[in-house]
Structure formats: C-alpha cells, structure tokens
Write a protein that holds these residues in place. Structure first.
Motif, PDB file in Angstrom:
ATOM      1  N   TRP A   1    -102.378  35.767  15.109  1.00 47.32           N
ATOM      2  CA  TRP A   1    -101.235  35.838  14.209  1.00 47.32           C
ATOM      3  C   TRP A   1    -100.224  36.878  14.666  1.00 47.32           C
ATOM      4  N   LYS A   2    -100.717  37.997  15.181  1.00 45.47           N
ATOM      5  CA  LYS A   2     -99.780  39.057  15.567  1.00 45.47           C
ATOM      6  C   LYS A   2     -98.903  38.636  16.741  1.00 45.47           C
ATOM      7  N   SER A   3     -99.360  37.652  17.526  1.00 46.22           N
ATOM      8  CA  SER A   3     -98.564  37.238  18.683  1.00 46.22           C
ATOM      9  C   SER A   3     -97.344  36.405  18.288  1.00 46.22           C
ATOM     10  N   ILE A   4     -97.378  35.799  17.092  1.00 48.51           N
ATOM     11  CA  ILE A   4     -96.244  34.962  16.686  1.00 48.51           C
ATOM     12  C   ILE A   4     -95.394  35.613  15.601  1.00 48.51           C
ATOM     13  N   VAL A   5     -95.727  36.836  15.225  1.00 44.42           N
ATOM     14  CA  VAL A   5     -94.950  37.517  14.192  1.00 44.42           C
ATOM     15  C   VAL A   5     -93.528  37.787  14.664  1.00 44.42           C
ATOM     16  N   ILE A   6     -93.390  38.334  15.860  1.00 45.73           N
ATOM     17  CA  ILE A   6     -92.057  38.687  16.366  1.00 45.73           C
ATOM     18  C   ILE A   6     -91.179  37.443  16.540  1.00 45.73           C
ATOM     19  N   PRO A   7     -91.673  36.365  17.188  1.00 51.47           N
ATOM     20  CA  PRO A   7     -90.830  35.165  17.273  1.00 51.47           C
ATOM     21  C   PRO A   7     -90.402  34.632  15.910  1.00 51.47           C
ATOM     22  N   MET A   8     -91.309  34.661  14.929  1.00 52.96           N
ATOM     23  CA  MET A   8     -90.949  34.153  13.603  1.00 52.96           C
ATOM     24  C   MET A   8     -89.905  35.039  12.929  1.00 52.96           C
ATOM     25  N   ILE A   9     -90.023  36.360  13.117  1.00 53.55           N
ATOM     26  CA  ILE A   9     -89.035  37.273  12.544  1.00 53.55           C
ATOM     27  C   ILE A   9     -87.666  37.025  13.164  1.00 53.55           C
ATOM     28  N   LEU A  10     -87.633  36.826  14.488  1.00 50.66           N
ATOM     29  CA  LEU A  10     -86.370  36.548  15.166  1.00 50.66           C
ATOM     30  C   LEU A  10     -85.738  35.261  14.646  1.00 50.66           C
ATOM     31  N   ILE A  11     -86.548  34.230  14.485  1.00 49.85           N
ATOM     32  CA  ILE A  11     -86.030  32.939  14.029  1.00 49.85           C
ATOM     33  C   ILE A  11     -85.555  33.021  12.578  1.00 49.85           C
ATOM     34  N   ILE A  12     -86.324  33.672  11.723  1.00 44.12           N
ATOM     35  CA  ILE A  12     -85.925  33.801  10.311  1.00 44.12           C
ATOM     36  C   ILE A  12     -84.629  34.595  10.189  1.00 44.12           C
ATOM     37  N   ALA A  13     -84.531  35.690  10.962  1.00 42.84           N
ATOM     38  CA  ALA A  13     -83.296  36.483  10.933  1.00 42.84           C
ATOM     39  C   ALA A  13     -82.118  35.658  11.442  1.00 42.84           C
ATOM     40  N   GLY A  14     -82.347  34.886  12.495  1.00 43.24           N
ATOM     41  CA  GLY A  14     -81.288  34.045  13.035  1.00 43.24           C
ATOM     42  C   GLY A  14     -80.835  32.994  12.037  1.00 43.24           C
TER      43      GLY A  14
ATOM     44  N   ARG B   1     -96.745  16.057  22.797  1.00 37.94           N
ATOM     45  CA  ARG B   1     -96.971  17.030  23.858  1.00 37.94           C
ATOM     46  C   ARG B   1     -97.093  18.473  23.376  1.00 37.94           C
ATOM     47  N   LEU B   2     -96.589  18.769  22.173  1.00 37.41           N
ATOM     48  CA  LEU B   2     -96.551  20.152  21.698  1.00 37.41           C
ATOM     49  C   LEU B   2     -97.549  20.398  20.580  1.00 37.41           C
ATOM     50  N   PRO B   3     -98.147  21.585  20.534  1.00 36.69           N
ATOM     51  CA  PRO B   3     -98.916  21.966  19.347  1.00 36.69           C
ATOM     52  C   PRO B   3     -97.966  22.229  18.202  1.00 36.69           C
ATOM     53  N   MET B   4     -98.432  22.003  16.987  1.00 33.65           N
ATOM     54  CA  MET B   4     -97.563  22.141  15.819  1.00 33.65           C
ATOM     55  C   MET B   4     -97.071  23.569  15.639  1.00 33.65           C
ATOM     56  N   VAL B   5     -97.860  24.548  16.086  1.00 32.99           N
ATOM     57  CA  VAL B   5     -97.458  25.938  15.955  1.00 32.99           C
ATOM     58  C   VAL B   5     -96.187  26.220  16.753  1.00 32.99           C
ATOM     59  N   LEU B   6     -95.941  25.450  17.802  1.00 35.49           N
ATOM     60  CA  LEU B   6     -94.728  25.620  18.593  1.00 35.49           C
ATOM     61  C   LEU B   6     -93.613  24.689  18.129  1.00 35.49           C
ATOM     62  N   SER B   7     -93.957  23.429  17.862  1.00 35.52           N
ATOM     63  CA  SER B   7     -92.917  22.488  17.438  1.00 35.52           C
ATOM     64  C   SER B   7     -92.270  22.938  16.132  1.00 35.52           C
ATOM     65  N   GLY B   8     -93.045  23.597  15.269  1.00 34.01           N
ATOM     66  CA  GLY B   8     -92.498  24.093  14.017  1.00 34.01           C
ATOM     67  C   GLY B   8     -91.358  25.065  14.225  1.00 34.01           C
ATOM     68  N   GLN B   9     -91.479  25.922  15.230  1.00 30.74           N
ATOM     69  CA  GLN B   9     -90.424  26.900  15.472  1.00 30.74           C
ATOM     70  C   GLN B   9     -89.200  26.267  16.123  1.00 30.74           C
ATOM     71  N   PHE B  10     -89.400  25.186  16.865  1.00 32.68           N
ATOM     72  CA  PHE B  10     -88.260  24.508  17.465  1.00 32.68           C
ATOM     73  C   PHE B  10     -87.399  23.789  16.424  1.00 32.68           C
ATOM     74  N   VAL B  11     -87.962  23.532  15.242  1.00 33.78           N
ATOM     75  CA  VAL B  11     -87.170  22.924  14.167  1.00 33.78           C
ATOM     76  C   VAL B  11     -85.955  23.789  13.842  1.00 33.78           C
ATOM     77  N   ALA B  12     -86.090  25.102  14.046  1.00 31.50           N
ATOM     78  CA  ALA B  12     -84.987  26.015  13.756  1.00 31.50           C
ATOM     79  C   ALA B  12     -83.753  25.724  14.603  1.00 31.50           C
ATOM     80  N   LEU B  13     -83.944  25.096  15.756  1.00 32.30           N
ATOM     81  CA  LEU B  13     -82.792  24.781  16.614  1.00 32.30           C
ATOM     82  C   LEU B  13     -81.850  23.786  15.948  1.00 32.30           C
ATOM     83  N   GLU B  14     -82.367  23.004  14.987  1.00 33.57           N
ATOM     84  CA  GLU B  14     -81.515  22.049  14.281  1.00 33.57           C
ATOM     85  C   GLU B  14     -80.371  22.769  13.572  1.00 33.57           C
TER      86      GLU B  14
END
Length: 331
Positions: free
Chosen positions: A125-138, A257-270
């Motif tokens: 969990w700690k490995s994806i905290v920073i990416p999620m914070i960046l995406i939420i802030a963005g 091709r992608l695990p859901m843990v990664l595809s979920g964060q790519f949704v933010a690109l929409e």
C-alpha cells in the motif's frame, strides 16, 4: 518479466488511447445546440447500438464462440457502464450543477485502485500512496473551477443520488468487466465491445418513450432535416464513434493487459483530456492551476507505471495466451 513488462506497456498505450477518446463525452455541452444533454445521451447510444450491430457482422465467427451468458453479460455491462453511467453524470449536473459530480467522479481512480489492490494484493500500500496523492491533487486542480462554483440551486439530494449512482456504476463495471475480459479468448475483444454498444443502444431505445413523455426538444422536432438537427446528429455520431468504438475497444484491450490497480489510476487521464478538449472548444488556454493539475496527473500515472514495471510480483497470462495476444497486437 520482459514479456510481462511488454504487456504492461502495451496496455498502458491502449489505456491512454481509451481515456483520450472517452473524453469526447465531455464535449457534449458545447455541441448540443438548442437541444438537451438528455437528447445527446439517448441519440449517441442509439447510434452506438446501431454501429455495434453493423460491426458485429464482421465478427460472426468469433461471436459463435461465445456462450449465451457471455453475450448477455456483455450487453448488460454496456447498459451499466455506458448508458447508466452517462445518465447519472447528466442527472447530477442537471440537479445540482457540475461541482458535486466533479468531486465524486474524481474519487473513481482512487477507489478503483484500492479495489484492484484489495483483489490482487499485488503491491504494498505504501508504494501507491504517492502516485494516488499526485493524481488526486491533480484532479482537484483540474476541477477547481467547478468545485469553486459550489452547488447549483436545484435538487441537491437528487444530485447526490445521481453522483453516487455514477460512482457505483463505473466501479461495478470496472470490476465485472476486468474479470469477464480475462475469461474471453483474445480474438473476441472486438465482439465484446460490440455487445456492450448494442446493450447500451437497446437501453437507450427503452428509455426513448420516457423522453417523449418528458417533452424533450429533439424527439418532438417536426423537421428532422433542418441544419441544427443534422449538426446535432453529426456530433452524436462523432461522440458515439470516438467514445463507444475507439474508446471502449481500446479500454477492453487495456483491461486484458493491465492489472486493475494500474488501470484504475489511468482513468484519471480522462479528466486531463476532457480539460484540454474543453478549452479547445472555448478557444482558450488552460490556467496555471489546470496546467499544474495536468502535470500532477501525468506524473502520478507515470509513477504508478514505474512501480508496476519494477514489481517482481506481476501476474502473467499463460504462455499460449501471451503468444495469441502478441499475434493479435502485431496484426
């Protein structure tokens, strides 16, 4: 590991393409003309359903390899993830303005990532905290104008119900679709997309009498060949093809091709692409907050991709499936 990484990179490219074309949904307010958002939702999904039927004619052999249950599931997912999701988005905007739905939809990448990691336990969990914070802030910066506007006068409780419905619709679609696509033969990915389009189209036709009863402008238009109507249908066709054909097809390929843990964060690109398209239609440049928000979303998604590629615990499909997917991709 090399093969798995190649699959992740291919899936990433498909996810970027998908979110770009999904963002065409957000140009609807700029192109409806004298008609309503409800008119656009129904028109684009009826058109998408017709296109799905036409495209399915080219995949009859692959369709025969699918069970009745799979066919019905594909169409049901189209109703849920396409039509219902769009109706909930539109309903929330109409009832309580754009601020509420912007806040709730901004939670989708976070919630989808959490659900994906809960299912697979792929990453710490700690490995994806920073990416999620960046995406939420963005996402917060991208939606700052809508959030600053506050709730519009209207029906706030109805708006909240629609917003919750949109989140539930998309999350359930993501989870079920991820599992369903994993069980499909790679050659049936296009068929699966067609079935979802057909399902959404059937759902839109079912709702059409309700639109007539509600007195929507388009369905009561006496002259269907005048310029505003033709322009409206042209845009409905563009949005349907971009989002339901190109976007959905690319997302199904990415899901394989992608695990859901990664595809979920790519949704933010929409949201990023939607912001860019919105400013393009307005003929303006994004402000500093939007530019910073875009950069944070991209940085967060890139960081997530790096973490996944560096992970030693990547689930890889069977060698036979990998070979078939690679052959499909090379074509």
């Amino acid at each position: 590991m090399v093969v798995a990484n190649r699959q992740i990179i291919q899936g990433t490219l498909f996810a970027i393409v998908a979110t770009f074309f999904w963002a065409f949904n957000f140009i609807a307010p700029y192109v409806t003309g004298p008609y309503s958002i409800e008119d656009m939702v129904l028109a684009r999904y009826v058109i998408a359903g017709v296109m799905g039927l036409i495209f399915l004619l080219f995949y009859r052999r692959q369709l025969r390899g699918m069970s009745l249950g799979q066919r019905l599931s594909g169409m049901a997912l189209g109703v849920n993830g396409y039509l219902l999701y769009s109706i909930c988005i539109a309903g929330s905007v109409i009832c309580s303005g754009p601020a509420l739905i912007a806040a709730f939809v901004g939670l989708v990448p976070l919630l989808q990532t959490v659900i994906g990691n809960l299912q697979s336990r792929r990453l710490r969990w700690k490995s994806i905290v920073i990416p999620m914070i960046l995406i939420i802030a963005g996402l917060a910066l991208l939606n700052m104008r809508a959030l600053a506007a506050g709730p519009a006068a209207g029906h706030p409780l109805s708006g909240l119900a629609f917003a919750l419905g949109a989140v539930a619709s998309w999350l359930s679609f993501s989870v079920i679709n991820q599992k369903a696509v994993a069980k499909l033969a790679p050659a049936t990915t296009e068929v699966w997309t067609c079935l979802m389009m057909i399902g959404a189209g059937i759902g839109a036709l079912v709702l059409l009498p309700l639109a007539v009863g509600a007195g929507k402008a388009l369905v009561r238009e006496p002259d269907l060949l005048n310029a505003p109507v033709l322009l409206f249908y042209a845009w409905a066709l563009i949005i349907a093809f971009s989002s339901s054909v190109l976007g959905a097809g690319a997302w199904n390929a990415a899901t394989r091709r992608l695990p859901m843990v990664l595809s979920g964060q790519f949704v933010a690109l929409e949201s990023l692409f939607a912001t860019v398209l919105g400013y393009a239609f307005l003929g303006q440049w994004p402000g500093l907050s939007e530019i910073i928000g875009m950069a944070l979303v991209v940085l967060g998604a890139a960081r997530s991709l790096h973490i996944i590629l560096a992970s030693k615990d990547i689930d890889v499909p069977s060698p036979a499936l990998l070979e078939e997917i690679a052959h499909e991709y090379d074509r």
